[in-house]
Design a protein around this motif. Structure first.
Motif, PDB file in Angstrom:
ATOM      1  N   SER A  44     106.526  56.926  30.511  1.00 48.87           N
ATOM      2  CA  SER A  44     107.849  57.488  30.288  1.00 48.87           C
ATOM      3  C   SER A  44     108.684  56.573  29.405  1.00 48.87           C
ATOM      4  O   SER A  44     109.555  57.019  28.681  1.00 48.87           O
ATOM      5  CB  SER A  44     108.543  57.728  31.620  1.00 48.87           C
ATOM      6  OG  SER A  44     108.308  56.654  32.485  1.00 48.87           O
ATOM      7  N   ILE A  45     108.413  55.283  29.485  1.00 43.41           N
ATOM      8  CA  ILE A  45     109.226  54.354  28.719  1.00 43.41           C
ATOM      9  C   ILE A  45     108.775  54.301  27.269  1.00 43.41           C
ATOM     10  O   ILE A  45     109.571  54.160  26.362  1.00 43.41           O
ATOM     11  CB  ILE A  45     109.159  52.960  29.369  1.00 43.41           C
ATOM     12  CG1 ILE A  45     109.860  53.036  30.721  1.00 43.41           C
ATOM     13  CG2 ILE A  45     109.798  51.906  28.493  1.00 43.41           C
ATOM     14  CD1 ILE A  45     109.561  51.899  31.613  1.00 43.41           C
ATOM     15  N   PHE A 261     106.348  58.272  37.797  1.00 41.14           N
ATOM     16  CA  PHE A 261     107.698  57.749  37.618  1.00 41.14           C
ATOM     17  C   PHE A 261     107.876  56.333  38.123  1.00 41.14           C
ATOM     18  O   PHE A 261     108.946  55.765  37.991  1.00 41.14           O
ATOM     19  CB  PHE A 261     108.708  58.684  38.267  1.00 41.14           C
ATOM     20  CG  PHE A 261     108.761  60.010  37.574  1.00 41.14           C
ATOM     21  CD1 PHE A 261     109.240  60.087  36.286  1.00 41.14           C
ATOM     22  CD2 PHE A 261     108.285  61.150  38.180  1.00 41.14           C
ATOM     23  CE1 PHE A 261     109.270  61.296  35.621  1.00 41.14           C
ATOM     24  CE2 PHE A 261     108.303  62.363  37.528  1.00 41.14           C
ATOM     25  CZ  PHE A 261     108.797  62.435  36.245  1.00 41.14           C
ATOM     26  N   ARG A 262     106.876  55.739  38.752  1.00 39.41           N
ATOM     27  CA  ARG A 262     107.002  54.364  39.189  1.00 39.41           C
ATOM     28  C   ARG A 262     106.023  53.477  38.431  1.00 39.41           C
ATOM     29  O   ARG A 262     106.349  52.422  37.938  1.00 39.41           O
ATOM     30  CB  ARG A 262     106.790  54.270  40.705  1.00 39.41           C
ATOM     31  CG  ARG A 262     107.244  53.011  41.327  1.00 39.41           C
ATOM     32  CD  ARG A 262     108.689  52.698  41.005  1.00 39.41           C
ATOM     33  NE  ARG A 262     109.670  53.476  41.704  1.00 39.41           N
ATOM     34  CZ  ARG A 262     110.068  53.247  42.945  1.00 39.41           C
ATOM     35  NH1 ARG A 262     109.532  52.297  43.636  1.00 39.41           N
ATOM     36  NH2 ARG A 262     111.004  53.980  43.495  1.00 39.41           N
ATOM     37  N   ASN A 263     104.769  53.958  38.337  1.00 41.02           N
ATOM     38  CA  ASN A 263     103.747  53.136  37.687  1.00 41.02           C
ATOM     39  C   ASN A 263     103.689  53.346  36.181  1.00 41.02           C
ATOM     40  O   ASN A 263     102.844  52.768  35.514  1.00 41.02           O
ATOM     41  CB  ASN A 263     102.367  53.451  38.272  1.00 41.02           C
ATOM     42  CG  ASN A 263     102.292  53.124  39.737  1.00 41.02           C
ATOM     43  OD1 ASN A 263     103.309  52.905  40.368  1.00 41.02           O
ATOM     44  ND2 ASN A 263     101.100  53.104  40.288  1.00 41.02           N
ATOM     45  N   ASP A 264     104.546  54.210  35.661  1.00 43.47           N
ATOM     46  CA  ASP A 264     104.580  54.470  34.220  1.00 43.47           C
ATOM     47  C   ASP A 264     103.248  54.935  33.661  1.00 43.47           C
ATOM     48  O   ASP A 264     102.826  54.500  32.605  1.00 43.47           O
ATOM     49  CB  ASP A 264     105.023  53.199  33.461  1.00 43.47           C
ATOM     50  CG  ASP A 264     106.382  52.734  33.920  1.00 43.47           C
ATOM     51  OD1 ASP A 264     107.202  53.604  34.211  1.00 43.47           O
ATOM     52  OD2 ASP A 264     106.602  51.511  33.991  1.00 43.47           O
ATOM     53  N   GLU A 265     102.561  55.814  34.372  1.00 42.90           N
ATOM     54  CA  GLU A 265     101.307  56.356  33.854  1.00 42.90           C
ATOM     55  C   GLU A 265     101.387  57.870  33.849  1.00 42.90           C
ATOM     56  O   GLU A 265     100.822  58.540  34.701  1.00 42.90           O
ATOM     57  CB  GLU A 265     100.138  55.901  34.715  1.00 42.90           C
ATOM     58  CG  GLU A 265      99.922  54.415  34.691  1.00 42.90           C
ATOM     59  CD  GLU A 265      98.742  54.023  35.534  1.00 42.90           C
ATOM     60  OE1 GLU A 265      97.685  53.761  34.962  1.00 42.90           O
ATOM     61  OE2 GLU A 265      98.862  54.003  36.764  1.00 42.90           O
ATOM     62  N   MET A 266     102.107  58.400  32.878  1.00 40.60           N
ATOM     63  CA  MET A 266     102.330  59.838  32.820  1.00 40.60           C
ATOM     64  C   MET A 266     101.034  60.609  32.594  1.00 40.60           C
ATOM     65  O   MET A 266     100.850  61.697  33.115  1.00 40.60           O
ATOM     66  CB  MET A 266     103.329  60.153  31.705  1.00 40.60           C
ATOM     67  CG  MET A 266     104.755  59.854  32.098  1.00 40.60           C
ATOM     68  SD  MET A 266     105.251  60.966  33.419  1.00 40.60           S
ATOM     69  CE  MET A 266     106.931  60.474  33.617  1.00 40.60           C
TER      70      MET A 266
END
Lengths: 297, 437
Positions: A44-45, A261-266
């Motif tokens: 997401s980032i 949304f926590r581990n940034d693995e969309m």
């Protein structure tokens, strides 16, 4: 005359277009997009897409949290069916019985229905307090009657957490399902029962031979909804344990949210979402086939 | 006639739907123009509590009074929710102009992805640098560039109930063994030694992070946390296992209240305030909460002792500044930086300490007439420390955190051993390191 017929033909299509557009934009296009995105590694980032083929799906097979989450989903679905279909049906039949209904029917109906109008967050936080290890109602009660050794940190132990959460869900939704059954039961023509009584059928026999066959559709629809609900459950788990401790109460929905949304693995989260979609879709399909709902016999 | 009307109505409906669906969400900021045009700055932080919002509303009102052409739009989400929401905003491209961040890895990942503006020039070539405690800026630096501005300074202390300590003639422990002895005495007398709420496992990360810093050589630790060390050695230092063992020991010996995994941090704090536990591991910013009803005389505080045999730095204090970053693609960098300067100014910092009791990172913001003695004492200890061990859960890659922290919960319930947890941490660290290459 000709134009009139043409208009008659086009009007229904025009009327369903808004619904079709809403479904396309908010359901079907995202489903397809989701499958597409699951083939990439992105976060997401930093939303640059890096193509990795089916790696995300290969990873699902080796992920140690997936079996835990799936097990919890299955437990959730099974226990929910037991309570929200079978138990709720029995409750409904009792409340509709000739003894209870005239005097107490509406009071019990309201009492059992009440939890389902509460917001999930409110319910979750209230039950957190009830389950609280030291000051919670349950443990205090157990200690008061001398069963202190049965006291647990209900939400804080790996063996009890998911059951504690599932229990709350049953508490909240049994009454709701019960109301749906009551509505279905009330639609059964009274003459059927009358005839049965004249023939000397007992209350049990009436229940099995009239009530159940007559509300078969409702039973099937509720079973479908409950099973699917068990697989896509997210809110109550997230509010009460956030999947903890040590992922012991994680479910597929909660895990996919965490991954995305926590581990940034969309990308991986998209793959999990596809898995969830396939499971719920298959279940619905099977159940609808068995029940053949939608076709009045 | 009737059918014509129907056709018309459905067409209008359709058109409105299509338009809403396709209209891209308007970015909160209008395109910048001349100076007289109204500029909207979106500001997103993690303090939705009423006292905090009151303070920020005050700051915004003051700023808007002085800058009539700027409008500040504030939004807030609490701690755990913030971590998710900022990611959702980043993914949607609808990013606020100024947003909150913890220092360390949490902020660097924004910087690496181009989501944070380089503030080096704005800060170093103005008087801003003289108004901020520069030591608190350090953890916001990546490759020598400044990406964040600290709002507050925070560190972890063990608070104790003076009355309970006096009752059993206990004094403040200075070594790990003394600390264990204090716990043992309390437990033997039927007191709960330490109130602990680990529902969200960051609470355990604060213990373990502190132990890690004191048991593992700082260079090794840095190489492991930042994944610069050789893959085979990542998180293999015996100090990590020892740190987890210590944490587990506190649980196994019954020094924590029972059922810690099922209790929230704030519930644990309440039980400490109510005198049901003798000690509580908390942040400096929480001192104000402890003092809310009973003043700050009833509790004392000390740093968790490091103990012997470790290769780490026993004088490190666990804690970190946190603050704000500016969105890398903001349309109004000048206005955003100017507002940020105002928020972090000593004048506003003074007001911050006065209203909220939380130490500000602005120079000279904490004075005798606006703060509690305990807060000033805590700050003095931070200044005396040799350095800060950042919060471990915001100082390492999130994928490692998601294995490490649940592992700590598993230690408490006894389903995993320290060795098993560190093996899993090592494995995920190797995976993450190879992905980053």
């Amino acid at each position: 005359m000709k134009t009139y017929r043409w208009k008659r033909w086009i009007t229904p299509y025009l009327l369903i277009i808004p619904a079709v557009v809403i479904m396309l934009v908010f359901v079907y296009i995202p489903v397809v997009e989701n499958i597409y995105y699951s083939l990439f590694c992105w976060s997401s980032i930093d939303p640059t897409l890096k193509y990795i083929g089916l790696d995300n799906y290969a990873r699902i097979l080796n992920d140690k949290i997936i079996p835990i989450a799936l097990r919890n989903n299955v437990l959730y679905a099974l226990i929910s069916v037991a309570f929200q279909v079978f138990f709720a049906l029995i409750l409904a039949a009792i409340l509709e019985s000739r003894v209870i209904r005239p005097r107490w029917g509406s009071i019990f109906r309201s009492a059992f229905f009440l939890p389902s109008v509460l917001a999930v967050t409110v319910v979750g936080i209230t039950w957190q307090l009830i389950y609280s290890p030291n000051s919670g109602l349950i443990n205090q009660f157990l200690r008061a009657i001398g069963l202190g050794n049965l006291a647990h940190a209900w939400l804080g132990e790996e063996s009890t957490a998911i059951f504690a959460v599932i229990g709350v869900s049953q508490w909240q939704w049994v009454g709701y399902c019960m109301i749906l059954f009551i509505v279905a039961i009330q639609a059964i023509p009274e003459e059927l029962y009358e005839a049965a009584r004249i023939d000397g059928a007992s209350a049990m026999q009436q229940f099995f031979n009239i009530t159940i066959p007559m509300i078969r559709e409702t039973i099937l629809v509720l079973t479908t909804i409950t099973v699917i609900g068990g697989f896509k459950v997210f809110d109550i788990v997230w509010v009460m344990t956030a999947g903890g401790p040590n992922n012991a109460s994680n479910t597929l929905g909660g895990y996919l949210y965490r991954v995305g949304f926590r581990n940034d693995e969309m990308g991986y989260a998209s793959a999990l979402a596809t898995l969830l979609f396939v499971i719920t879709f298959a279940l619905t399909f099977i159940q609808l086939r068995i029940g053949r709902t939608g076709k009045e016999s | 006639m009737k059918s014509k009307l129907l056709v018309l109505v459905s067409l209008v409906l359709l058109a409105s739907l299509v338009l809403t669906a396709c209209g891209a969400p308007a970015a909160g900021t209008e395109s910048g123009g001349s100076k007289d045009e109204k500029v909207t700055i979106r500001f997103f932080h993690k303090w939705p509590e009423p006292e905090q919002l009151d303070y920020y509303n005050y700051v915004i009102a003051e700023y808007e009074k002085a800058h009539p052409n700027v409008k500040i739009e504030m939004e807030a989400a609490s701690d755990e929710a913030y971590k998710d929401k900022i990611r959702v905003l980043m993914a949607s491209g609808d990013v606020p102009d100024i947003y909150f961040s913890w220092a360390g890895e949490f902020s660097w990942k924004f910087a690496r992805a181009g989501q944070a503006l380089d503030l080096t020039d704005a800060m170093m070539n103005s008087d801003w640098k003289d108004k901020i405690v520069m030591a608190a800026v350090e953890p916001f630096k990546l490759n020598g560039k400044i990406y964040g501005v600290p709002m507050r300074i925070n560190a972890k202390f063990m608070a104790y109930n003076k009355e309970i300590f006096a009752k059993y003639n206990l004094s403040v422990p200075t070594t790990w063994d003394e600390f264990l002895a204090v716990c043992e005495t309390l437990k033997a007398n039927g007191e709960v030694p330490i109130a602990f709420g680990n529902e969200f496992p960051w609470a355990s990360a604060h213990y373990v992070g502190d132990f890690n810093a004191k048991l593992v050589d700082p260079e090794t630790l840095k190489g492991d946390y930042l994944l610069t060390a050789d893959a085979n050695t990542l998180f293999t230092d015996p100090g990590y296992v020892e740190a987890l063992r210590r944490f587990k020991m506190l649980g196994d010996l019954g020094y924590f209240n029972s059922g810690a995994n099922g209790i929230s941090h704030s519930n644990a704090r309440s039980s400490f305030i109510a005198g049901k536990a003798a000690m509580f591991y908390l942040e400096l910013e929480e001192f104000a909460t402890l003092a809310q009803d009973r003043g700050d005389d009833w509790f004392g505080y000390f740093q968790l002792p490091g103990g012997t045999g470790g290769k780490g730095d026993p004088k490190l204090i666990t804690g970190a500044p946190d603050g704000f970053m500016v969105y890398g693609k903001t349309k109004h960098p000048a206005e955003a930086i100017d507002f940020l300067k105002f928020v972090t100014s000593p004048e506003m910092g003074y007001e911050y300490v006065k209203r909220l009791g939380i130490p500000s990172a602005a120079v000279g913001a904490v004075t005798e007439d606006n703060s509690l003695p305990s807060v000033r004492g805590g700050l003095a200890q931070i200044n005396a420390a040799s350095g800060m061990a950042l919060w471990m859960d915001t100082d390492m890659n999130i994928k490692i955190v998601e294995v490490y922290l649940p592992g700590m919960q598993a230690l408490l319930t006894g389903s995993k051993t320290p060795e098993e947890v560190m093996k899993e941490v090592h494995d995920i660290a190797v995976t993450v390191q190879s992905e980053l290459k």
